[in-house]
Design an enzyme around this catalytic site. Sequence first.
Site, PDB file in Angstrom:
ATOM      1  N   ASP A  50      53.315  33.183  60.496  1.00  0.00           N
ATOM      2  CA  ASP A  50      52.667  33.224  59.019  1.00  0.00           C
ATOM      3  C   ASP A  50      53.250  34.467  58.171  1.00  0.00           C
ATOM      4  OD1 ASP A  50      50.860  31.999  57.009  1.00  0.00           O
ATOM      5  OD2 ASP A  50      49.900  34.341  57.162  1.00  0.00           O
ATOM      6  N   TYR A  55      53.711  40.583  51.728  1.00  0.00           N
ATOM      7  CA  TYR A  55      53.574  41.426  52.781  1.00  0.00           C
ATOM      8  C   TYR A  55      54.786  42.475  52.956  1.00  0.00           C
ATOM      9  CZ  TYR A  55      50.401  37.424  54.101  1.00  0.00           C
ATOM     10  OH  TYR A  55      49.402  36.745  54.211  1.00  0.00           O
ATOM     11  N   LYS A  84      54.735  32.250  51.228  1.00  0.00           N
ATOM     12  CA  LYS A  84      54.028  31.966  50.117  1.00  0.00           C
ATOM     13  C   LYS A  84      54.424  32.649  48.949  1.00  0.00           C
ATOM     14  CE  LYS A  84      50.443  32.911  53.856  1.00  0.00           C
ATOM     15  NZ  LYS A  84      50.727  33.990  54.410  1.00  0.00           N
ATOM     16  N   HIS A 115      50.131  31.183  47.172  1.00  0.00           N
ATOM     17  CA  HIS A 115      49.226  32.422  47.595  1.00  0.00           C
ATOM     18  C   HIS A 115      47.798  32.498  47.384  1.00  0.00           C
ATOM     19  CE1 HIS A 115      50.029  36.251  50.348  1.00  0.00           C
ATOM     20  NE2 HIS A 115      48.948  35.936  50.531  1.00  0.00           N
TER      21      HIS A 115
HETATM   22  P1  NDP Z   1      42.949  39.715  61.801  1.00  0.00           P
HETATM   23  O1  NDP Z   1      41.542  39.164  61.590  1.00  0.00           O
HETATM   24  O2  NDP Z   1      43.743  39.146  62.738  1.00  0.00           O
HETATM   25  O3  NDP Z   1      42.677  40.960  62.193  1.00  0.00           O
HETATM   26  C1  NDP Z   1      43.596  41.949  62.571  1.00  0.00           C
HETATM   27  C2  NDP Z   1      43.000  43.398  62.845  1.00  0.00           C
HETATM   28  O4  NDP Z   1      41.972  43.229  63.991  1.00  0.00           O
HETATM   29  C3  NDP Z   1      44.094  44.287  63.420  1.00  0.00           C
HETATM   30  O5  NDP Z   1      43.569  45.579  62.863  1.00  0.00           O
HETATM   31  C4  NDP Z   1      43.770  44.472  64.929  1.00  0.00           C
HETATM   32  O6  NDP Z   1      43.975  45.629  65.356  1.00  0.00           O
HETATM   33  C5  NDP Z   1      42.380  44.149  65.042  1.00  0.00           C
HETATM   34  N1  NDP Z   1      41.854  43.675  66.223  1.00  0.00           N
HETATM   35  C6  NDP Z   1      42.096  42.416  66.855  1.00  0.00           C
HETATM   36  N2  NDP Z   1      41.604  42.326  68.295  1.00  0.00           N
HETATM   37  C7  NDP Z   1      40.917  43.368  68.413  1.00  0.00           C
HETATM   38  C8  NDP Z   1      40.440  43.657  69.744  1.00  0.00           C
HETATM   39  N3  NDP Z   1      40.323  42.990  70.575  1.00  0.00           N
HETATM   40  N4  NDP Z   1      39.751  44.975  69.310  1.00  0.00           N
HETATM   41  C9  NDP Z   1      40.100  46.002  68.405  1.00  0.00           C
HETATM   42  N5  NDP Z   1      40.723  45.548  67.226  1.00  0.00           N
HETATM   43  C10 NDP Z   1      41.311  44.197  67.370  1.00  0.00           C
HETATM   44  O7  NDP Z   1      43.574  40.024  60.462  1.00  0.00           O
HETATM   45  P2  NDP Z   1      44.321  39.677  59.397  1.00  0.00           P
HETATM   46  O8  NDP Z   1      43.382  39.942  58.131  1.00  0.00           O
HETATM   47  O9  NDP Z   1      45.614  40.248  59.225  1.00  0.00           O
HETATM   48  O10 NDP Z   1      44.481  38.262  59.126  1.00  0.00           O
HETATM   49  C11 NDP Z   1      45.645  37.606  59.829  1.00  0.00           C
HETATM   50  C12 NDP Z   1      46.921  36.994  59.337  1.00  0.00           C
HETATM   51  O11 NDP Z   1      46.360  36.190  58.302  1.00  0.00           O
HETATM   52  C13 NDP Z   1      47.757  37.927  58.468  1.00  0.00           C
HETATM   53  O12 NDP Z   1      48.470  39.000  59.084  1.00  0.00           O
HETATM   54  C14 NDP Z   1      48.314  36.935  57.410  1.00  0.00           C
HETATM   55  O13 NDP Z   1      49.306  36.525  58.205  1.00  0.00           O
HETATM   56  C15 NDP Z   1      47.188  36.003  57.343  1.00  0.00           C
HETATM   57  N6  NDP Z   1      46.546  36.421  56.154  1.00  0.00           N
HETATM   58  C16 NDP Z   1      46.468  35.457  54.926  1.00  0.00           C
HETATM   59  C17 NDP Z   1      45.805  35.896  53.690  1.00  0.00           C
HETATM   60  C18 NDP Z   1      45.931  34.901  52.440  1.00  0.00           C
HETATM   61  O14 NDP Z   1      45.787  35.379  51.238  1.00  0.00           O
HETATM   62  N7  NDP Z   1      46.518  33.822  52.703  1.00  0.00           N
HETATM   63  C19 NDP Z   1      45.082  37.117  53.546  1.00  0.00           C
HETATM   64  C20 NDP Z   1      44.894  37.646  54.813  1.00  0.00           C
HETATM   65  C21 NDP Z   1      45.534  37.399  55.963  1.00  0.00           C
HETATM   66  P3  NDP Z   1      45.258  45.694  66.479  1.00  0.00           P
HETATM   67  O15 NDP Z   1      46.550  46.045  65.521  1.00  0.00           O
HETATM   68  O16 NDP Z   1      44.781  47.189  67.324  1.00  0.00           O
HETATM   69  O17 NDP Z   1      45.185  44.808  67.504  1.00  0.00           O
END
Ligand code: NDP
Length: 325
Positions: A50, A55, A84, A115
């Site tokens: 995705d 981004y 998007k 988006h």
């Molecule tokens: P997530 O909900 O996937 O959270 C990611 C964060 O959580 C990272 O900082 C990660 O850290 C942390 N994390 C995950 N697992 C753990 C764990 N076990 N312990 C500690 N920290 C953890 O985040 P996003 O908001 O990025 O959403 C995912 C994807 O969704 C985006 O990358 C994008 O592709 C999409 N998206 C789309 C949007 C839209 O408007 N359409 C808006 C937002 C997101 P670490 O890096 O250390 O693993």
Amino acid sequence: MTQLATSVKLTLNNGKTIPALGLGTVPSDDPSDVKDQVITAIKAGYRHIDTAWYYGTEKYVGEALKELFDEGVVKREDLFITTKVWPSFWHSPEKSLDISLATLGLDYVDLFLQHWPVALHGDENGLPAQPRDKDGNLIYDDDPVSGTKFIDAYHSLEQILDNTTKVKSIGVSNYSLHKLKQLLPKVKHIPVINQIEYHPQLPQQDLVDYAEKNGIQISAYSPVGSNGAPVLKLPLIQELATKYDVTVNEVANAYHILQGRSSLPRSSNLERIKTIVRLPSLTKEELASLYQVGVENPTRYINDEWGYGLGFKWWEGDTLSKDFD
Ligand code: NDP
């Protein structure tokens, strides 16, 4: 043996399929890190990536894909790639798509999403992505609450679908119930997906019910609540992870995948990307208990200024599962 989330495919309203586990590509830190994240994910069995023009990581997704194709790890047709069009590009989605395709090094994407359902004032290249006046307020091309240019933007996506081979499916993202109800009577092609923030703390059941009743599949972004992963701190998620001997991330993904929604986790931790691919068989009762967490105390973590952050009226109702029409 626990089933693999990477092997689950969901069917969209146009008959095409989407792998249920997708890798998110919002940059955690240095955008170029996304290249290794994509390579790691695909080698671990993910087949869904995705991304988005906004981004700034499409270049690195493209580099990863080229390497994987050149090495014969995977073929283009085995992957599902989403990009998007950003609100500042609402007037020229095909141009935005052409830029994304060139940056990704692809001839087509599997899914092209709008988006956000708002129109920001970008130039012919969609810049700046966040146009602001001298007081720092965002500049819109129409009223973010009552404007209808977001529908024009969706019509452009339909034309791309009908007249080109650049997209296999089209859909939307961040549509509230209200915006979806405004859009649907005006479309030729029902969006295949509405990609929204979704996790046990944010049920939005009215939006989800309406989307699913109309054949629109939900794709869950921020499945662990984004930075700091607050959703993973829920005691119930931790209990279920212990019970099924999986990670908390796998429970968070299973919450969606077992209910027919794709889940889009992001991680800068390559080990984590590799190891969150199992699908614990949560029971109906456990899924219902996870759902209750958010009903009692709904929490939204993505509060972008052009969306929920300003508390626009058009978001009212969704968070608390109340239809305000
Ligand atoms: P997530 O909900 O996937 O959270 C990611 C964060 O959580 C990272 O900082 C990660 O850290 C942390 N994390 C995950 N697992 C753990 C764990 N076990 N312990 C500690 N920290 C953890 O985040 P996003 O908001 O990025 O959403 C995912 C994807 O969704 C985006 O990358 C994008 O592709 C999409 N998206 C789309 C949007 C839209 O408007 N359409 C808006 C937002 C997101 P670490 O890096 O250390 O693993």
